[in-house]
Design a protein around this motif. Structure first.
Motif, short mmCIF file in Angstrom:
data_model
loop_
_atom_site.label_atom_id
_atom_site.label_comp_id
_atom_site.label_asym_id
_atom_site.label_seq_id
_atom_site.Cartn_x
_atom_site.Cartn_y
_atom_site.Cartn_z
N GLY A 84 0.82 -1.21 0.00
CA GLY A 84 0.00 0.00 0.00
C GLY A 84 0.85 1.26 0.00
O GLY A 84 0.55 2.22 -0.70
N ILE A 85 1.93 1.24 0.77
CA ILE A 85 2.85 2.38 0.80
C ILE A 85 3.50 2.57 -0.56
O ILE A 85 3.57 3.68 -1.08
N ILE A 86 3.96 1.48 -1.14
CA ILE A 86 4.61 1.55 -2.45
C ILE A 86 3.63 2.10 -3.49
O ILE A 86 3.99 2.96 -4.30
N GLN A 91 1.85 6.64 -6.93
CA GLN A 91 0.84 7.64 -7.29
C GLN A 91 1.40 9.05 -7.12
O GLN A 91 1.17 9.92 -7.96
N GLN A 92 2.12 9.29 -6.03
CA GLN A 92 2.72 10.61 -5.81
C GLN A 92 3.74 10.94 -6.90
O GLN A 92 3.80 12.08 -7.37
N ILE A 93 4.52 9.95 -7.31
CA ILE A 93 5.49 10.17 -8.38
C ILE A 93 4.76 10.50 -9.68
O ILE A 93 5.13 11.44 -10.40
N GLN A 94 3.71 9.75 -10.00
CA GLN A 94 2.94 10.02 -11.21
C GLN A 94 2.32 11.41 -11.17
O GLN A 94 2.33 12.13 -12.18
N ASN A 95 1.78 11.80 -10.02
CA ASN A 95 1.19 13.13 -9.89
C ASN A 95 2.26 14.21 -10.07
O ASN A 95 2.01 15.23 -10.73
N ALA A 96 3.43 14.00 -9.50
CA ALA A 96 4.52 14.97 -9.63
C ALA A 96 4.98 15.06 -11.08
O ALA A 96 5.25 16.16 -11.59
N GLU A 97 5.08 13.92 -11.76
CA GLU A 97 5.47 13.92 -13.17
C GLU A 97 4.44 14.65 -14.03
O GLU A 97 4.81 15.40 -14.94
N THR A 98 3.16 14.44 -13.75
CA THR A 98 2.10 15.12 -14.49
C THR A 98 2.18 16.62 -14.25
O THR A 98 2.09 17.41 -15.20
#
Length: 116
Positions: A84-86, A91-98
Motif C-alpha cells: 500500500g505504501i509503495i 501515485q505521488q510520483i505520477q502526480n509529480a510527473e504530471t
C-alpha cells in the motif's frame, strides 16, 4: 543475553530465559518491546529465528529491520501492508510527473510568447 544481564524483548515477550547466544537479543532490544510483538504476530518467533539464523551475521540487522518494517505496516494495514505504501508513493510520483509536464508546457508557452 542483553548487556547488563536483562532479557531482550523477544525473551520477555515469550517469557523465557534469554540465553547468552540469543538470536533475538541484538535485533529486538528490551527498550522496544512492540518491535518484537509485531514481528511475532505476523511471522512467528520460530520463523523469525530460522530466518535470522540462515543469514550471515552481517545481514541479520538489516533483515530484522525489514521484518519489523513490514510487520508494522501489515498490522496497520492487514490487506496491503508495505505494498500500500509503495502504491501511494507511485501515485505521488505520477502526480509529480504530471504536474512537472504541465509546468514545462506552460513555461514553453511563455517562452514562445516572449520570443514571437
Amino acid at each position: 543475553m542483553m548487556p547488563g544481564g536483562g532479557r531482550c524483548a523477544a525473551c520477555k515477550y515469550l517469557r523465557r530465559r534469554c540465553p547468552s547466544d540469543c538470536i533475538f537479543s541484538l535485533y529486538f532490544p528490551a527498550n522496544d518491546p512492540q518491535r518484537f510483538a509485531r514481528v511475532h504476530k505476523i511471522y512467528g518467533a520460530s520463523n523469525v529465528a530460522k530466518m535470522l539464523q540462515q543469514l550471515p551475521a552481517n545481514l541479520r540487522a538489516e533483515a530484522a529491520d525489514s521484518l519489523s518494517f513490514e510487520a508494522r505496516h501489515r498490522v496497520e494495514d492487514p490487506v496491503y501492508g508495505c505494498v500500500g505504501i509503495i502504491h501511494r508513493l507511485h501515485q505521488q510520483i505520477q502526480n509529480a510527473e504530471t504536474q512537472l509536464a504541465k509546468t514545462q508546457a506552460q513555461l514553453f508557452g511563455f517562452i514562445n510568447t516572449i520570443i514571437d
